[in-house]
Design an enzyme around this catalytic site. Structure first.
Site, PDB file in Angstrom:
ATOM      1  N   LYS A 178       0.818  -1.222   0.000  1.00  0.00           N
ATOM      2  CA  LYS A 178       0.000   0.000   0.000  1.00  0.00           C
ATOM      3  C   LYS A 178       0.850   1.271   0.000  1.00  0.00           C
ATOM      4  CE  LYS A 178      -3.742  -2.433   2.352  1.00  0.00           C
ATOM      5  NZ  LYS A 178      -2.995  -3.703   2.439  1.00  0.00           N
ATOM      6  N   LYS A 179       2.077   1.164  -0.499  1.00  0.00           N
ATOM      7  CA  LYS A 179       2.971   2.324  -0.580  1.00  0.00           C
ATOM      8  C   LYS A 179       2.873   3.016  -1.940  1.00  0.00           C
ATOM      9  CE  LYS A 179       6.082   0.092   2.710  1.00  0.00           C
ATOM     10  NZ  LYS A 179       7.358  -0.653   2.884  1.00  0.00           N
ATOM     11  N   VAL A 180       2.342   2.314  -2.914  1.00  0.00           N
ATOM     12  CA  VAL A 180       2.005   2.862  -4.231  1.00  0.00           C
ATOM     13  C   VAL A 180       0.579   2.414  -4.539  1.00  0.00           C
ATOM     14  CG1 VAL A 180       2.507   2.798  -6.711  1.00  0.00           C
ATOM     15  CG2 VAL A 180       4.390   2.853  -5.070  1.00  0.00           C
TER      16      VAL A 180
END
Length: 310
Positions: free
Chosen positions: A283-285
């Protein structure tokens, strides 16, 4: 797969002459087909939108490139306020200060390191760093400012300390100076890992009430992240700079735009080798983000990629 759609964009040959500009060349890369050139065009397109939209743009990079002439390009990006936040390493502070007041020299990867050691020259790849341009020079400049800042207050967020030292440099060739002047915060999560950090430790040994508040830095980053409508990142190399950038962006469900330049490969599971695709799972991109991974030496890739914006 739709065959007609897949075959809708023919490969076109490059047309280069004495009048071809980098912007012209980048436009031609859109139809070149292969290989890294096509990724460069994609990155250029992503960065164009990143700069045009109401977007908070992060720039992350390691210290080694600041020992090279690429420092000048990064400095121009900062001068033009093309980015909003910088995340980097302690060595960046070292090299920027050292090169503002001293000189580094062109060398070779093939020199004898034993002989270089004997004549007090340090080798960073094919860049030569004489002792007189590094350790004592950085110590002198940083310690002088720490004494002044300590007299103002005893506790500092790293981001504020870097800004004040940047302003004191007062030299247009300095990234720290121009970032401070343009209110572009520089975050260094691994602040003690370098000569600058060693000066902080040394000063603390003499003044035990001197404190660095790293959690205040994180608080400032959280404000930036949660206030952003969209976020994008240009990430040069991996390590702590890349990870801190994507780490904080997970708290808003990930980056909307991302360009990652690296020479690392993913087979060993390293952060530096991890493609941006992997960051989607963390969930970082964001799944619908525009992103691209580019493999190559940043000293070649970055000038071609960024020149059209300067």
């Amino acid at each position: 797969m739709d065959r007609k759609e897949l075959l809708s964009k023919p490969v076109q040959d490059l047309r280069i002459d004495g009048n071809t500009t980098l912007s012209n060349l980048m436009a031609q890369f859109s139809n070149i087909g292969g290989f890294t050139a096509a990724k460069l065009y994609e990155a250029h397109s992503i960065i164009s939108d990143m700069f045009l939209e109401d977007n908070t743009t992060f720039l992350s990079f390691p210290a080694d490139i600041i020992s090279t002439g690429l420092r000048g390009l990064i400095n121009d990006v900062v001068k033009r306020k093309l980015v909003d936040v910088i995340i980097t390493t302690s060595g960046t502070l070292d090299h920027d200060i050292a090169r503002t007041f001293g000189k580094y020299y062109c060398g070779s990867f093939n020199y004898s390191d034993v002989e270089l050691r004997e004549i007090n020259i340090n080798r960073l790849g094919n860049v030569l760093v004489p002792d007189e341009s590094y350790g004592e020079l950085i110590e002198e400049k940083v310690m002088e400012q720490l004494e002044k800042l300590y007299s103002i207050k005893k506790e500092w967020a790293t981001v504020d300390l870097i800004k004040e030292i940047g302003l004191s440099i007062n030299n247009e060739s300095s990234i720290l100076y121009n970032a401070a002047k343009n209110d572009i915060p520089i975050f260094v999560p691994g602040i003690t890992d370098g000569s600058f950090g060693s000066q902080l430790w040394s000063f603390y040994e003499q003044h035990h009430d001197f404190k660095i508040n790293l959690l205040e830095d994180e608080h400032r980053l959280s404000d930036i992240i949660f206030d952003a409508k969209k976020t994008g990142a240009i990430m040069v190399g991996g390590g702590i700079s890349k990870h801190h950038t994507i780490w904080w962006n997970q708290f808003r469900d990930g980056l909307d735009y991302a360009v990652y330049i690296t020479t690392a490969q993913e087979y060993d599971g390293s952060l530096s080798g991890a493609k941006l695709e992997e960051a989607i799972s963390w969930k970082k991109v964001r799944p619908n983000a525009r992103f691209v991974n580019i493999y190559g030496d940043a000293t070649v890739i970055m000038p071609i990629l960024m020149a059209p914006f300067l």
